[in-house]
Motif scaffolding. Structure first.
Motif, PDB file in Angstrom:
ATOM      1  N   GLY A  12     -34.673   1.029 -18.102  1.00 48.62           N
ATOM      2  CA  GLY A  12     -34.475   2.087 -17.102  1.00 48.62           C
ATOM      3  C   GLY A  12     -32.996   2.417 -16.947  1.00 48.62           C
ATOM      4  N   LEU A  38     -42.308  -7.938 -20.670  1.00 45.00           N
ATOM      5  CA  LEU A  38     -42.964  -8.396 -19.437  1.00 45.00           C
ATOM      6  C   LEU A  38     -43.490  -7.179 -18.690  1.00 45.00           C
ATOM      7  CD1 LEU A  38     -43.567 -10.786 -17.497  1.00 45.00           C
ATOM      8  CD2 LEU A  38     -41.439 -10.231 -16.330  1.00 45.00           C
ATOM      9  N   ASP A  39     -44.815  -7.094 -18.605  1.00 41.51           N
ATOM     10  CA  ASP A  39     -45.442  -5.974 -17.895  1.00 41.51           C
ATOM     11  C   ASP A  39     -45.788  -6.433 -16.477  1.00 41.51           C
ATOM     12  OD1 ASP A  39     -46.923  -3.947 -16.865  1.00 41.51           O
ATOM     13  OD2 ASP A  39     -48.338  -3.813 -18.539  1.00 41.51           O
ATOM     14  N   CYS A  61     -34.650  -4.928 -12.387  1.00 44.19           N
ATOM     15  CA  CYS A  61     -34.455  -3.464 -12.383  1.00 44.19           C
ATOM     16  C   CYS A  61     -35.778  -2.732 -12.571  1.00 44.19           C
ATOM     17  CB  CYS A  61     -33.535  -3.052 -13.532  1.00 44.19           C
ATOM     18  SG  CYS A  61     -31.926  -3.801 -13.468  1.00 44.19           S
ATOM     19  N   ILE A  80     -46.791  -3.363  -8.817  1.00 42.87           N
ATOM     20  CA  ILE A  80     -45.500  -3.514  -9.524  1.00 42.87           C
ATOM     21  C   ILE A  80     -44.355  -3.751  -8.539  1.00 42.87           C
ATOM     22  CG2 ILE A  80     -43.810  -2.286 -10.962  1.00 42.87           C
ATOM     23  CD1 ILE A  80     -46.265  -0.775 -12.198  1.00 42.87           C
ATOM     24  N   TYR A 102     -33.644  -4.524  -6.173  1.00 41.92           N
ATOM     25  CA  TYR A 102     -33.140  -3.251  -5.649  1.00 41.92           C
ATOM     26  C   TYR A 102     -34.165  -2.606  -4.735  1.00 41.92           C
ATOM     27  CZ  TYR A 102     -29.682  -4.088  -9.162  1.00 41.92           C
ATOM     28  OH  TYR A 102     -28.686  -4.690  -9.899  1.00 41.92           O
ATOM     29  N   TYR A 129     -44.483   4.787  -2.056  1.00 44.00           N
ATOM     30  CA  TYR A 129     -43.355   4.150  -2.767  1.00 44.00           C
ATOM     31  C   TYR A 129     -42.455   3.432  -1.771  1.00 44.00           C
ATOM     32  CZ  TYR A 129     -38.713   3.922  -4.970  1.00 44.00           C
ATOM     33  OH  TYR A 129     -37.477   3.507  -5.413  1.00 44.00           O
ATOM     34  N   SER A 152     -30.156   1.124  -2.471  1.00 41.01           N
ATOM     35  CA  SER A 152     -29.291   2.192  -2.970  1.00 41.01           C
ATOM     36  C   SER A 152     -30.003   3.534  -2.831  1.00 41.01           C
ATOM     37  CB  SER A 152     -28.906   1.909  -4.428  1.00 41.01           C
ATOM     38  OG  SER A 152     -27.886   2.788  -4.816  1.00 41.01           O
ATOM     39  N   TRP A 154     -30.493   7.829  -4.479  1.00 42.37           N
ATOM     40  CA  TRP A 154     -30.274   8.988  -5.353  1.00 42.37           C
ATOM     41  C   TRP A 154     -29.571   8.566  -6.659  1.00 42.37           C
ATOM     42  CZ3 TRP A 154     -28.645  13.952  -2.210  1.00 42.37           C
ATOM     43  CH2 TRP A 154     -29.450  14.093  -1.089  1.00 42.37           C
TER      44      TRP A 154
HETATM   45  N1  LIG Z   1     -33.848   6.180  -9.016  1.00 48.43           N
HETATM   46  C1  LIG Z   1     -33.465   6.246  -7.749  1.00 48.43           C
HETATM   47  O1  LIG Z   1     -33.047   7.304  -7.241  1.00 48.43           O
HETATM   48  C2  LIG Z   1     -33.488   5.013  -6.883  1.00 48.43           C
HETATM   49  C3  LIG Z   1     -33.000   5.083  -5.579  1.00 48.43           C
HETATM   50  C4  LIG Z   1     -32.980   3.934  -4.799  1.00 48.43           C
HETATM   51  C5  LIG Z   1     -33.452   2.744  -5.318  1.00 48.43           C
HETATM   52  N2  LIG Z   1     -33.952   2.698  -6.572  1.00 48.43           N
HETATM   53  C6  LIG Z   1     -34.437   1.408  -7.089  1.00 48.43           C
HETATM   54  O2  LIG Z   1     -33.494   0.943  -8.040  1.00 48.43           O
HETATM   55  C7  LIG Z   1     -34.171   0.185  -9.053  1.00 48.43           C
HETATM   56  C8  LIG Z   1     -33.806   0.713 -10.421  1.00 48.43           C
HETATM   57  O3  LIG Z   1     -34.178   2.068 -10.475  1.00 48.43           O
HETATM   58  P1  LIG Z   1     -33.916   2.980 -11.754  1.00 48.43           P
HETATM   59  O4  LIG Z   1     -33.513   4.294 -11.230  1.00 48.43           O
HETATM   60  O5  LIG Z   1     -33.097   2.262 -12.765  1.00 48.43           O
HETATM   61  O6  LIG Z   1     -35.430   3.105 -12.267  1.00 48.43           O
HETATM   62  P2  LIG Z   1     -35.978   3.682 -13.637  1.00 48.43           P
HETATM   63  O7  LIG Z   1     -34.901   4.317 -14.434  1.00 48.43           O
HETATM   64  O8  LIG Z   1     -37.214   4.450 -13.298  1.00 48.43           O
HETATM   65  O9  LIG Z   1     -36.397   2.351 -14.380  1.00 48.43           O
HETATM   66  C9  LIG Z   1     -37.454   1.569 -13.931  1.00 48.43           C
HETATM   67  C10 LIG Z   1     -37.791   0.589 -15.033  1.00 48.43           C
HETATM   68  O10 LIG Z   1     -38.953  -0.124 -14.609  1.00 48.43           O
HETATM   69  C11 LIG Z   1     -39.776  -0.259 -15.725  1.00 48.43           C
HETATM   70  N3  LIG Z   1     -41.154  -0.454 -15.361  1.00 48.43           N
HETATM   71  C12 LIG Z   1     -42.007   0.409 -14.783  1.00 48.43           C
HETATM   72  N4  LIG Z   1     -43.230  -0.138 -14.693  1.00 48.43           N
HETATM   73  C13 LIG Z   1     -43.124  -1.386 -15.235  1.00 48.43           C
HETATM   74  C14 LIG Z   1     -44.034  -2.444 -15.454  1.00 48.43           C
HETATM   75  N5  LIG Z   1     -45.328  -2.333 -15.127  1.00 48.43           N
HETATM   76  N6  LIG Z   1     -43.579  -3.577 -16.033  1.00 48.43           N
HETATM   77  C15 LIG Z   1     -42.301  -3.699 -16.398  1.00 48.43           C
HETATM   78  N7  LIG Z   1     -41.396  -2.733 -16.246  1.00 48.43           N
HETATM   79  C16 LIG Z   1     -41.804  -1.585 -15.659  1.00 48.43           C
HETATM   80  C17 LIG Z   1     -39.615   1.024 -16.508  1.00 48.43           C
HETATM   81  O11 LIG Z   1     -40.048   0.782 -17.822  1.00 48.43           O
HETATM   82  P3  LIG Z   1     -40.294   1.978 -18.872  1.00 48.43           P
HETATM   83  O12 LIG Z   1     -38.904   2.360 -19.310  1.00 48.43           O
HETATM   84  O13 LIG Z   1     -41.110   1.338 -19.926  1.00 48.43           O
HETATM   85  O14 LIG Z   1     -41.014   3.047 -18.108  1.00 48.43           O
HETATM   86  C18 LIG Z   1     -38.120   1.240 -16.375  1.00 48.43           C
HETATM   87  O15 LIG Z   1     -37.429   0.564 -17.396  1.00 48.43           O
HETATM   88  C19 LIG Z   1     -35.642   0.257  -8.690  1.00 48.43           C
HETATM   89  O16 LIG Z   1     -35.981  -0.879  -7.946  1.00 48.43           O
HETATM   90  C20 LIG Z   1     -35.756   1.479  -7.804  1.00 48.43           C
HETATM   91  O17 LIG Z   1     -36.850   1.395  -6.907  1.00 48.43           O
HETATM   92  C21 LIG Z   1     -33.969   3.795  -7.371  1.00 48.43           C
END
Ligand SMILES: NC(=O)c1ccc[n+]([C@@H]2O[C@H](COP(=O)([O-])OP(=O)(O)OC[C@H]3O[C@@H](n4cnc5c(N)ncnc54)[C@H](OP(=O)(O)O)[C@@H]3O)[C@@H](O)[C@H]2O)c1
Length: 292
Positions: A12, A38-39, A61, A80, A102, A129, A152, A154
């Protein structure tokens, strides 16, 4: 002393940015696991897989991050984002390892709020969510003591899927763009968040600083102002219109104001967090429009 960090969800945005940092920490051994290693939806597989690996810290992550789809896929999202995290926390406790997890600004959703949220503010998530992320926070803090929960907001990066890349793709296609102007938050560059995660872990006696932290780039804006900045900094002429949230029709509710107060992490780490526009500029310099 060498330490070993296992990064889960490595493909991600945040996981990819941590990979970029690997070479900056020669005394740390990193292991990166993506979903194929790891799923987290397969709950029965998590404990045996983690018990077979040695590590001092897990940085999780991985998350179900499709905020709107979560309204339909609530069970998968909770599995998840909360149930799997509970198992990870139990394993970390058993191995006396630390956990970085996170969370999100969306755990806050107070009507009329106009001042940044501090870590101890009452949580008020709306939407599946946001609720699943709050559950994970509760589970971690009840199971173990050696953790960093970093909320965190956005998040964007040159890696993965995010608002910045979506805006640039639409601009490239010369499509008129409508963006909401009545939700205020702080855009956060995943590269900065990855760096600050490592600052927390690499401190002497890191575990003594355990707890919940807010991290976001400094300053705030609306999604519309964020989009304006993306186009300005990239030198793109775009037909951009501001709309109210009521016109956007998203499945999941979003807070009108979700700015995070970051004083605590700045004090503990003794450093300044970059302004969101400066970090956006850094990220945009890595994005090649022809490759989108
Ligand atoms: N994005 C935002 O704006 C935001 C804001 C605040 C907090 N956060 C938090 O910050 C953290 C990181 O976010 P990010 O933006 O880096 O998220 P991201 O880019 O969507 O990445 C999420 C990762 O989780 C993996 N994933 C999803 N389902 C899974 C499963 N069943 N088993 C294993 N891996 C799985 C995805 O794998 P695939 O690549 O295979 O899909 C991806 O690599 C998360 O906890 C999120 O909730 C995000």
């Amino acid at each position: 002393m060498r330490i070993k960090i296992l990064v889960i969800g490595s493909s991600g945005q945040l996981g990819s940015e941590l990979k970029v940092l690997e070479n900056h920490f020669p005394s740390i051994d990193f292991v990166f696991w993506s979903r194929k290693d790891l799923d987290l939806a397969d709950l029965a597989s998590i404990k045996p897989k983690l018990m077979s690996e040695e590590f001092d810290w897990i940085i999780n992550c991985a998350a179900y991050t499709k905020v709107d789809f979560a309204e339909q896929e609530n069970t998968l999202c909770t599995t998840i984002n909360a149930d799997a995290v509970g198992i990870i926390a139990e394993v970390c406790k058993q191995k006396t390892a630390g956990l970085v997890h996170y969370s999100t600004d969306y755990v806050f959703h107070q009507a009329g709020r106009l001042t940044p949220y501090v870590e101890s503010d009452l949580l008020s998530p709306k939407g599946q969510y946001a609720i699943s992320k709050m559950k994970a926070e509760e589970i971690i803090s009840s199971v173990m003591t050696d953790y960093f929960i970093i909320r965190s907001s956005w998040i964007y990066s040159s890696f993965g899927h995010n608002f910045v890349k979506t805006m640039l793709r639409l601009a490239k296609k010369k499509i008129p763009i409508k963006v909401v102007d009545d939700q205020i938050g702080s855009p956060t560059y995943a590269a900065d968040l990855a760096q600050w995660t490592m600052k927390l872990i690499a401190m002497d006696n890191a575990k003594s600083n355990s707890g919940i932290y807010h991290f976001a780039n400094q300053g705030n804006c609306s999604w519309f102002q964020f989009a304006q900045s993306i186009f300005e900094l990239k030198g793109l002429e775009v037909d951009l219109t501001a709309i109210p949230t009521s016109e956007f029709n998203a499945a999941a509710p979003r807070p009108e104001y979700s700015v995070l107060d970051t004083s605590k992490i700045r004090t503990v780490v003794s450093d300044q967090i970059p302004l969101w526009r400066d970090s956006l500029k850094n990220c945009l310099s890595l994005i090649n429009l022809d490759e989108l």
